[in-house]
Motif scaffolding. Structure first.
Motif, mmCIF file in Angstrom:
data_model
loop_
_atom_site.group_PDB
_atom_site.id
_atom_site.type_symbol
_atom_site.label_atom_id
_atom_site.label_comp_id
_atom_site.label_asym_id
_atom_site.label_seq_id
_atom_site.Cartn_x
_atom_site.Cartn_y
_atom_site.Cartn_z
ATOM 1 N N CYS A 179 0.847 -1.200 0.000
ATOM 2 C CA CYS A 179 0.000 0.000 0.000
ATOM 3 C C CYS A 179 0.878 1.244 0.000
ATOM 4 O O CYS A 179 2.083 1.158 0.227
ATOM 5 N N VAL A 180 0.260 2.382 -0.262
ATOM 6 C CA VAL A 180 0.994 3.647 -0.359
ATOM 7 C C VAL A 180 0.402 4.683 0.592
ATOM 8 O O VAL A 180 -0.784 4.632 0.930
ATOM 9 N N ALA A 181 1.247 5.604 0.996
ATOM 10 C CA ALA A 181 0.825 6.676 1.897
ATOM 11 C C ALA A 181 -0.393 7.397 1.327
ATOM 12 O O ALA A 181 -0.453 7.669 0.128
ATOM 13 N N GLY A 182 -1.372 7.651 2.180
ATOM 14 C CA GLY A 182 -2.593 8.342 1.781
ATOM 15 C C GLY A 182 -3.729 7.410 1.415
ATOM 16 O O GLY A 182 -4.892 7.825 1.378
ATOM 17 N N GLN A 183 -3.413 6.163 1.148
ATOM 18 C CA GLN A 183 -4.443 5.178 0.786
ATOM 19 C C GLN A 183 -5.339 4.893 1.992
ATOM 20 O O GLN A 183 -4.879 4.849 3.126
#
Length: 115
Positions: free
Chosen positions: A77-81
């Protein structure tokens, strides 16, 4: 509960260990403490190896078995998700992404969504 990812996370294992309730588990004797929780290195009956929470196994007649269904699948996953948290254990949260993918994410990479 919804969470917001605070830092990118990439899954560590391509083919993680999976266990079914009552499945025999071979423990190597290796243990690690991560985020204050004890993890055990284990091998499933299909030969897959990986770290499992210490509370997942019990011993009966000298045989170790899984208490419940478990997968060590991690979710990239990525930051902000935004992720839906389904279960929390041993410093990790099992999450579902909007596209339906599921897996574990370190709790330290998540904050509870206020929205």
């Amino acid at each position: 509960m919804d969470y917001i990812v605070t830092g990118d996370w990439t899954a560590s294992y391509a083919d993680p260990i999976r266990l079914s309730p009552g499945e025999r588990v071979r423990l190597s004797g290796r243990a690690d403490v991560w985020e204050g929780h004890r993890w055990l290195w284990a091998t499933a009956t299909d030969g897959r190896e990986g770290w499992i929470p210490d509370s997942l196994v019990f011993e009966e007649g000298g045989i170790h078995m899984a208490r419940a269904e478990y997968t060590a699948t991690e979710l990239t996953c990525v930051a902000g998700q935004v992720l839906e948290g389904l279960q929390e254990s041993h410093g990790w949260v099992f999450c579902r992404a909007a596209d339906g993918d599921t897996g574990w994410v370190p709790r330290r990479h998540l904050v509870v969504s206020e929205g």
